[in-house]
Design a protein around this motif. Structure first.
Motif, PDB file in Angstrom:
ATOM      1  N   TYR A 133       0.827  -1.211   0.000  1.00 46.46           N
ATOM      2  CA  TYR A 133       0.000   0.000   0.000  1.00 46.46           C
ATOM      3  C   TYR A 133       0.864   1.264   0.000  1.00 46.46           C
ATOM      4  N   ARG A 134       1.919   1.253   0.810  1.00 49.02           N
ATOM      5  CA  ARG A 134       2.784   2.430   0.906  1.00 49.02           C
ATOM      6  C   ARG A 134       3.604   2.644  -0.363  1.00 49.02           C
ATOM      7  N   CYS A 135       4.043   1.554  -0.978  1.00 48.68           N
ATOM      8  CA  CYS A 135       4.918   1.657  -2.156  1.00 48.68           C
ATOM      9  C   CYS A 135       4.486   0.621  -3.195  1.00 48.68           C
ATOM     10  N   PRO A 136       3.471   0.928  -4.002  1.00 56.52           N
ATOM     11  CA  PRO A 136       2.933  -0.050  -4.966  1.00 56.52           C
ATOM     12  C   PRO A 136       3.966  -0.565  -5.965  1.00 56.52           C
ATOM     13  N   LYS A 137       4.927   0.267  -6.350  1.00 57.58           N
ATOM     14  CA  LYS A 137       5.918  -0.141  -7.352  1.00 57.58           C
ATOM     15  C   LYS A 137       6.894  -1.179  -6.820  1.00 57.58           C
ATOM     16  N   SER A 138       6.932  -1.373  -5.514  1.00 60.09           N
ATOM     17  CA  SER A 138       7.906  -2.303  -4.931  1.00 60.09           C
ATOM     18  C   SER A 138       7.668  -3.738  -5.360  1.00 60.09           C
ATOM     19  N   ILE A 139       6.464  -4.049  -5.819  1.00 61.57           N
ATOM     20  CA  ILE A 139       6.168  -5.421  -6.232  1.00 61.57           C
ATOM     21  C   ILE A 139       6.925  -5.793  -7.496  1.00 61.57           C
ATOM     22  N   GLU A 140       7.463  -4.804  -8.206  1.00 63.78           N
ATOM     23  CA  GLU A 140       8.196  -5.060  -9.444  1.00 63.78           C
ATOM     24  C   GLU A 140       9.681  -5.313  -9.214  1.00 63.78           C
ATOM     25  N   ASP A 141      10.159  -5.148  -7.990  1.00 62.10           N
ATOM     26  CA  ASP A 141      11.587  -5.314  -7.706  1.00 62.10           C
ATOM     27  C   ASP A 141      11.983  -6.785  -7.729  1.00 62.10           C
ATOM     28  N   LEU A 142      13.203  -7.035  -8.239  1.00 62.24           N
ATOM     29  CA  LEU A 142      13.710  -8.402  -8.367  1.00 62.24           C
ATOM     30  C   LEU A 142      15.036  -8.547  -7.637  1.00 62.24           C
ATOM     31  N   THR A 143      15.311  -9.734  -7.161  1.00 60.89           N
ATOM     32  CA  THR A 143      16.608 -10.034  -6.574  1.00 60.89           C
ATOM     33  C   THR A 143      17.615 -10.294  -7.693  1.00 60.89           C
ATOM     34  N   ILE A 144      18.867 -10.518  -7.321  1.00 59.79           N
ATOM     35  CA  ILE A 144      19.873 -10.793  -8.356  1.00 59.79           C
ATOM     36  C   ILE A 144      19.604 -12.135  -9.029  1.00 59.79           C
ATOM     37  N   ALA A 145      18.789 -12.978  -8.404  1.00 63.71           N
ATOM     38  CA  ALA A 145      18.406 -14.258  -9.000  1.00 63.71           C
ATOM     39  C   ALA A 145      17.146 -14.127  -9.858  1.00 63.71           C
ATOM     40  N   GLY A 146      16.674 -12.898 -10.053  1.00 64.75           N
ATOM     41  CA  GLY A 146      15.504 -12.673 -10.882  1.00 64.75           C
ATOM     42  C   GLY A 146      14.189 -13.028 -10.212  1.00 64.75           C
ATOM     43  N   GLU A 147      14.195 -13.138  -8.895  1.00 64.10           N
ATOM     44  CA  GLU A 147      12.990 -13.527  -8.164  1.00 64.10           C
ATOM     45  C   GLU A 147      12.205 -12.291  -7.725  1.00 64.10           C
ATOM     46  N   SER A 148      10.907 -12.337  -7.948  1.00 63.13           N
ATOM     47  CA  SER A 148      10.020 -11.306  -7.442  1.00 63.13           C
ATOM     48  C   SER A 148       9.507 -11.716  -6.061  1.00 63.13           C
ATOM     49  N   ALA A 149       8.753 -10.837  -5.422  1.00 59.18           N
ATOM     50  CA  ALA A 149       8.176 -11.185  -4.126  1.00 59.18           C
ATOM     51  C   ALA A 149       7.222 -12.370  -4.260  1.00 59.18           C
ATOM     52  N   VAL A 150       6.582 -12.488  -5.421  1.00 58.56           N
ATOM     53  CA  VAL A 150       5.670 -13.613  -5.659  1.00 58.56           C
ATOM     54  C   VAL A 150       6.457 -14.924  -5.710  1.00 58.56           C
TER      55      VAL A 150
END
Length: 483
Positions: A133-150
């Protein structure tokens, strides 16, 4: 130098004790102490110390004075928000993100953000929802392994966290993230199919219509989700996942059509005509990013505004062309008994005879109808309707779907298109032709996929130019028995 180090140690001690008064007393001795700490790339700042100790007020005070500390990493590769999370200091976490929501996107060691961390366990679902809710764009961030929060939620069998993420993606129109692949080419469905603890997550993913086109994608090992489910050591326990995948149209990699890499495809371009792009029967369609048509999300605000202005002008001009078509509109009352109007006495295509269907349905049918109803006018009204529909479609794509005003604008555009269709029906002397034109226009606008049925070439050029993708054909594997 020793005096400076001593002041730094005292500041860190004040941070641990949540002593703001002592902190300002130290600033009186050395006003530049925070600036000197800020020059060090990786350092344990007073903000880090306060966050790890749960000193909420001290952390908020330091972050207010020195916002750059929020994005600095300690020697362990952790941000202040990371330390607060790992220390279980929820109040401190909420205080930090309230001051600066972008701290949720700070990448720590291995590219892991605070959102990735809270996606790991079910007991952090409340913070996960608050972060989104505070930062909607954060769901698009990926780790160095290409993993999303999902990916992380499914990988850790965090069903509640996955449901939170799925609900948020559905609310904000970001369900395409389900199709993203990690460094091994695994989508979230691949991960869900590999564990018996993710049966419900797999079923939820399969139910998403937007995921149907990626249900048969292969990972780096060349395996589909169905291959993973059937090849699991506990295949019997994975039977329900396999059944659900088969019911959704999932296939094994061995039944896939043959694919070629990008280099082979590019080598085939000079030998292929433009018509083969759409009509080659031995090709299947896949999507790749088009560098010449960047994604709408990466488009600058100025360019988006310019395109919106052009689209609005086209929509206005095409709608005005319906109100005042070439040749004008008939005026006066229709006299059925004499089969004449005040403007014309000739019974023709624009002046139906008495007793005909249009006059029986509308007694004043001749009033307000187009006078020049000939082949050139039919061509004009057809292209005008297509331009109108495409301009509205462009506006829909350019307007932010997640914005409140954007959600209000799209229904307004739908009603605007209905007004256009009604106006088209009124001015066309032939009800069947006018109705067909209006319905075709509405299909183009309200159902983008319907454009493929109307004009395949036009639809692909327009839709993919707007979405920043290009559709390329890759050859299908020919049947061995079919010759």
């Amino acid at each position: 130098m020793e005096q400076t180090l001593d002041v730094v140690q005292q500041v860190l001690m004040a941070a641990q004790e949540n002593n703001i008064d002592a902190f300002y007393g130290l600033l009186g001795q050395d006003p530049y102490i925070l600036d000197r700490i800020d020059t060090i790339p990786f350092v344990q700042t007073p903000l880090h110390t306060a966050a790890s100790a749960g000193s909420t007020h001290f952390a908020s005070e330091v972050l207010r004075l020195k916002p750059s500390f929020g994005k600095k990493l300690s020697l362990d590769g952790l941000s202040a928000l990371d330390l607060a999370l790992r220390g279980g200091h929820t109040q401190t976490v909420r205080g930090l993100i309230k001051h600066d929501p972008q701290l949720i996107r700070v990448e720590g060691k291995k590219g892991i953000t605070p959102l990735h961390y809270v996606s790991e366990a079910e007991d952090r679902a409340d913070l996960l929802a608050e972060f989104l809710y505070r930062c909607p764009k954060s769901i698009e961030d990926l780790t160095i392994a290409g993993e999303s929060a999902v990916h992380i939620a499914v990988n850790n069998s965090n069903l509640r966290g996955f449901k939170v993420l799925l609900g948020w993606m559905e609310e904000t129109g970001n369900k395409h993230i389900l199709e993203w692949e990690d460094e091994n080419g695994n989508t979230v469905l691949h991960l869900a199919a590999s564990s018996r603890n993710n049966i419900e997550a797999a079923r939820l993913i399969i139910k998403q219509r937007t995921f149907r086109r990626a249900i048969n994608c292969c990972n780096v090992a060349g395996l589909t989700a169905l291959d993973i489910a059937l090849g699991h050591p506990n295949a019997e326990e994975h039977g329900s996942i396999a059944k659900a995948l088969c019911a959704a149209g999932a296939k094994r990699s061995t039944s896939h059509s043959k694919t070629i890499n990008l280099a082979d495809y590019c080598a085939l371009i000079p030998a292929r005509s433009w018509l083969g792009h759409f009509s080659a029967p031995n090709y299947r369609l896949v999507k790749v990013p088009n560098p010449r048509n960047p994604s709408i999300n990466s488009m600058s605000g100025e360019k988006r505004s310019a395109l919106l202005v052009v689209a609005v002008l086209i929509a206005t001009a095409t709608y005005q062309a319906i109100l005042n078509p070439p040749g004008g509109l008939a005026s006066g009352n229709t006299d059925i008994s004499t089969n004449s109007t005040s403007n014309s006495t000739d019974a023709g295509y624009g002046n139906p005879q008495a007793g005909s269907a249009p006059l029986l349905l509308f007694p004043n049918f001749g009033v307000g109808t187009a006078q020049a109803w000939e082949l050139p006018f039919i061509i004009f009204i057809t292209f005008n309707s297509v331009l109108f529909a495409l301009s509205l479609l462009t506006i829909c794509f350019l307007v932010e779907a997640n914005d409140t005003w954007g959600k209000l604008l799209k229904p307004a555009l739908a009603y605007f298109s209905i007004c256009y269709a009604i106006s088209l029906l009124i001015i066309t002397p032939d009800l069947l032709s006018g109705g067909a034109g209006a319905v075709g226009m509405l299909v183009v606008f309200c159902w983008p996929r319907g454009m493929l049925q109307v004009s395949s070439a036009t639809a692909r050029v327009v839709r993919n130019a707007i979405r920043g993708e290009t559709i390329i054909p890759l050859p299908r594997e020919t049947s061995k028995t079919g010759g």
